[in-house]
Design a protein around this motif. Structure first.
Motif, PDB file in Angstrom:
ATOM      1  N   SER A  53      -5.244  50.812  12.661  1.00 26.97           N
ATOM      2  CA  SER A  53      -6.259  49.755  12.741  1.00 26.97           C
ATOM      3  C   SER A  53      -5.832  48.753  13.798  1.00 26.97           C
ATOM      4  CB  SER A  53      -6.431  49.068  11.385  1.00 26.97           C
ATOM      5  OG  SER A  53      -5.322  48.246  11.105  1.00 26.97           O
ATOM      6  N   ASN A  54      -6.719  47.857  14.090  1.00 27.19           N
ATOM      7  CA  ASN A  54      -6.418  46.841  15.110  1.00 27.19           C
ATOM      8  C   ASN A  54      -5.276  45.931  14.688  1.00 27.19           C
ATOM      9  OD1 ASN A  54      -8.470  47.779  16.733  1.00 27.19           O
ATOM     10  ND2 ASN A  54      -9.997  46.385  15.868  1.00 27.19           N
ATOM     11  N   THR A  55      -5.106  45.786  13.389  1.00 25.74           N
ATOM     12  CA  THR A  55      -4.062  44.892  12.876  1.00 25.74           C
ATOM     13  C   THR A  55      -2.789  45.649  12.533  1.00 25.74           C
ATOM     14  OG1 THR A  55      -5.000  45.119  10.659  1.00 25.74           O
ATOM     15  CG2 THR A  55      -5.737  43.247  11.993  1.00 25.74           C
ATOM     16  N   GLY A  56      -2.756  46.927  12.885  1.00 26.71           N
ATOM     17  CA  GLY A  56      -1.567  47.720  12.561  1.00 26.71           C
ATOM     18  C   GLY A  56      -1.929  48.861  11.646  1.00 26.71           C
ATOM     19  N   ASN A  57      -0.988  49.746  11.450  1.00 26.24           N
ATOM     20  CA  ASN A  57      -1.268  50.917  10.630  1.00 26.24           C
ATOM     21  C   ASN A  57      -1.310  50.548   9.147  1.00 26.24           C
ATOM     22  OD1 ASN A  57      -1.239  52.876  12.799  1.00 26.24           O
ATOM     23  ND2 ASN A  57       0.917  52.352  12.988  1.00 26.24           N
ATOM     24  N   GLN A  58      -2.291  51.069   8.467  1.00 27.52           N
ATOM     25  CA  GLN A  58      -2.422  50.845   7.041  1.00 27.52           C
ATOM     26  C   GLN A  58      -2.015  52.121   6.318  1.00 27.52           C
ATOM     27  OE1 GLN A  58      -3.314  47.761   5.929  1.00 27.52           O
ATOM     28  NE2 GLN A  58      -3.332  47.225   8.099  1.00 27.52           N
ATOM     29  N   PHE A  59      -1.191  51.968   5.320  1.00 29.17           N
ATOM     30  CA  PHE A  59      -0.618  53.115   4.618  1.00 29.17           C
ATOM     31  C   PHE A  59      -1.070  53.022   3.165  1.00 29.17           C
ATOM     32  CE2 PHE A  59       2.676  56.292   5.403  1.00 29.17           C
ATOM     33  CZ  PHE A  59       2.969  56.734   4.133  1.00 29.17           C
ATOM     34  N   TYR A  60      -1.710  54.073   2.674  1.00 31.38           N
ATOM     35  CA  TYR A  60      -2.238  54.044   1.318  1.00 31.38           C
ATOM     36  C   TYR A  60      -1.700  55.219   0.511  1.00 31.38           C
ATOM     37  CZ  TYR A  60      -5.627  50.743   3.205  1.00 31.38           C
ATOM     38  OH  TYR A  60      -6.219  49.658   3.798  1.00 31.38           O
ATOM     39  N   PHE A  61      -1.341  54.927  -0.728  1.00 35.70           N
ATOM     40  CA  PHE A  61      -0.892  55.955  -1.663  1.00 35.70           C
ATOM     41  C   PHE A  61      -1.970  56.231  -2.699  1.00 35.70           C
ATOM     42  CE2 PHE A  61       3.516  56.775  -0.778  1.00 35.70           C
ATOM     43  CZ  PHE A  61       3.950  55.645  -0.106  1.00 35.70           C
ATOM     44  N   GLY A  62      -2.031  57.479  -3.134  1.00 39.27           N
ATOM     45  CA  GLY A  62      -2.792  57.783  -4.332  1.00 39.27           C
ATOM     46  C   GLY A  62      -1.967  57.399  -5.551  1.00 39.27           C
ATOM     47  N   THR A  63      -2.567  57.520  -6.715  1.00 46.55           N
ATOM     48  CA  THR A  63      -1.866  57.132  -7.940  1.00 46.55           C
ATOM     49  C   THR A  63      -0.939  58.227  -8.445  1.00 46.55           C
ATOM     50  OG1 THR A  63      -3.780  57.861  -9.201  1.00 46.55           O
ATOM     51  CG2 THR A  63      -3.632  55.507  -8.696  1.00 46.55           C
ATOM     52  N   GLY A  64      -1.016  59.407  -7.819  1.00 47.41           N
ATOM     53  CA  GLY A  64      -0.082  60.470  -8.177  1.00 47.41           C
ATOM     54  C   GLY A  64      -0.625  61.437  -9.193  1.00 47.41           C
ATOM     55  N   THR A  65      -0.166  62.678  -9.085  1.00 48.82           N
ATOM     56  CA  THR A  65      -0.494  63.734 -10.048  1.00 48.82           C
ATOM     57  C   THR A  65       0.796  64.183 -10.710  1.00 48.82           C
ATOM     58  OG1 THR A  65      -2.386  64.536  -8.758  1.00 48.82           O
ATOM     59  CG2 THR A  65      -1.433  66.056 -10.381  1.00 48.82           C
ATOM     60  N   SER A  66       0.795  64.145 -12.028  1.00 48.44           N
ATOM     61  CA  SER A  66       1.971  64.580 -12.772  1.00 48.44           C
ATOM     62  C   SER A  66       1.942  66.093 -12.956  1.00 48.44           C
ATOM     63  CB  SER A  66       2.001  63.889 -14.136  1.00 48.44           C
ATOM     64  OG  SER A  66       3.060  64.391 -14.921  1.00 48.44           O
ATOM     65  N   LEU A  67       2.980  66.756 -12.515  1.00 54.01           N
ATOM     66  CA  LEU A  67       3.090  68.212 -12.619  1.00 54.01           C
ATOM     67  C   LEU A  67       4.218  68.583 -13.572  1.00 54.01           C
ATOM     68  CD1 LEU A  67       2.497  71.150 -11.656  1.00 54.01           C
ATOM     69  CD2 LEU A  67       4.204  70.758  -9.852  1.00 54.01           C
ATOM     70  N   THR A  68       3.909  69.474 -14.484  1.00 56.59           N
ATOM     71  CA  THR A  68       4.929  70.031 -15.369  1.00 56.59           C
ATOM     72  C   THR A  68       4.951  71.535 -15.190  1.00 56.59           C
ATOM     73  OG1 THR A  68       4.614  68.265 -17.003  1.00 56.59           O
ATOM     74  CG2 THR A  68       5.707  70.268 -17.752  1.00 56.59           C
ATOM     75  N   VAL A  69       6.116  72.069 -14.884  1.00 51.04           N
ATOM     76  CA  VAL A  69       6.280  73.517 -14.766  1.00 51.04           C
ATOM     77  C   VAL A  69       6.978  73.996 -16.031  1.00 51.04           C
ATOM     78  CG1 VAL A  69       7.261  75.409 -13.438  1.00 51.04           C
ATOM     79  CG2 VAL A  69       6.407  73.349 -12.269  1.00 51.04           C
ATOM     80  N   ILE A  70       6.303  74.863 -16.740  1.00 50.37           N
ATOM     81  CA  ILE A  70       6.786  75.304 -18.053  1.00 50.37           C
ATOM     82  C   ILE A  70       7.640  76.562 -17.898  1.00 50.37           C
ATOM     83  CG2 ILE A  70       6.063  76.016 -20.359  1.00 50.37           C
ATOM     84  CD1 ILE A  70       3.366  74.589 -19.716  1.00 50.37           C
ATOM     85  N   PRO A  71       8.879  76.494 -18.383  1.00 48.93           N
ATOM     86  CA  PRO A  71       9.763  77.669 -18.233  1.00 48.93           C
ATOM     87  C   PRO A  71       9.241  78.870 -19.016  1.00 48.93           C
ATOM     88  CG  PRO A  71      11.011  75.707 -18.848  1.00 48.93           C
ATOM     89  CD  PRO A  71       9.560  75.362 -18.988  1.00 48.93           C
TER      90      PRO A  71
END
Lengths: 114, 113
Positions: free
Chosen positions: B95-113
């Protein structure tokens, strides 16, 4: 290797104490650093953007007098939690980035206020 | 509308399966896209960056970017229990005022053995 060094990693202190957290950029000069807070099982929340040589930009709802940010050099930003109380207990994380490159995070500081 | 949206999950997959994580973004000016992995109690760790349309592979991880549809995904092949974590999608918007960096809220992953 690590790009960002953050310390201390864990602080336990009494209510009313002020706590300073340091964030150092190791690989490059960072005109901008970021401070995040994360409560258990919640998302990262951006608290403020630390600008070298000028005042930090705080996100809405973050008290600037409570969370003092100093970015006195291109490689060091500090966050001071003033007169900390139990509700300030959280995981504080700093990050750095340059241009369009990804953010690199410090290891975080776990703050526990008794 | 949030700049970056992710399904919070939790997503559960059996060990050895492919885990598919999706992310959409709202700003067509977004230029850089990243996936971070965050283990419980730890800070986020960058695992993939992608800058142009298509697929980018790194070991068991493949990032896919489709700018026309404004989504970016992460595939984890041969999922392992050690892949269990929260995965954060992030975008960088100039952007004109500098780069804007946005995160999502995240996805929780569980890998079941």
């Amino acid at each position: 290797g690590a790009v960002v060094s953050q310390h201390p990693s864990w602080v336990i202190c009494k209510s009313g104490t002020s706590v300073k957290i340091e964030c150092r950029s190791l690989d490059f000069q960072a005109t901008t650093m970021f401070w995040y807070r994360q409560f258990p099982k919640q998302s990262l929340m951006l608290m403020a953007t630390s600008n070298e040589g000028s005042k930090a930009t705080y996100e809405q709802g973050v008290e600037k007098d409570k969370f003092l940010i100093n970015h006195a050099s291109l490689t060091l930003s500090t966050l001071t939690v003033t007169s900390a109380h139990p509700e300030d207990s959280s995981f504080y994380i700093c990050s750095v980035r340059a241009g369009l490159q990804p953010q690199h995070f410090g290891d975080g500081t776990r703050l526990s206020i008794l | 509308q949030k700049e970056v949206e992710q399904n919070s999950g939790p997503l559960s997959v059996p060990e050895g399966a492919i885990a598919s994580l999706n992310c959409t973004y709202s700003d067509r000016g977004s230029q850089s896209f990243f996936w971070y992995r965050q283990y419980s109690g730890k800070s986020p760790e960058l695992i993939m960056s992608i800058y142009s349309n298509g697929d980018k592979e790194d070991g068991r991880f493949t990032a896919q970017l489709n700018k026309a549809s404004q989504y970016v995904s992460l595939l984890i092949r041969d999922s392992q229990p050690s892949d269990s974590a929260t995965y954060l999608c992030a975008v960088n918007i100039p952007s004109n005022t500098g780069n804007q960096f946005y995160f999502g809220t995240g996805t929780s992953l569980t890998v079941i053995p």
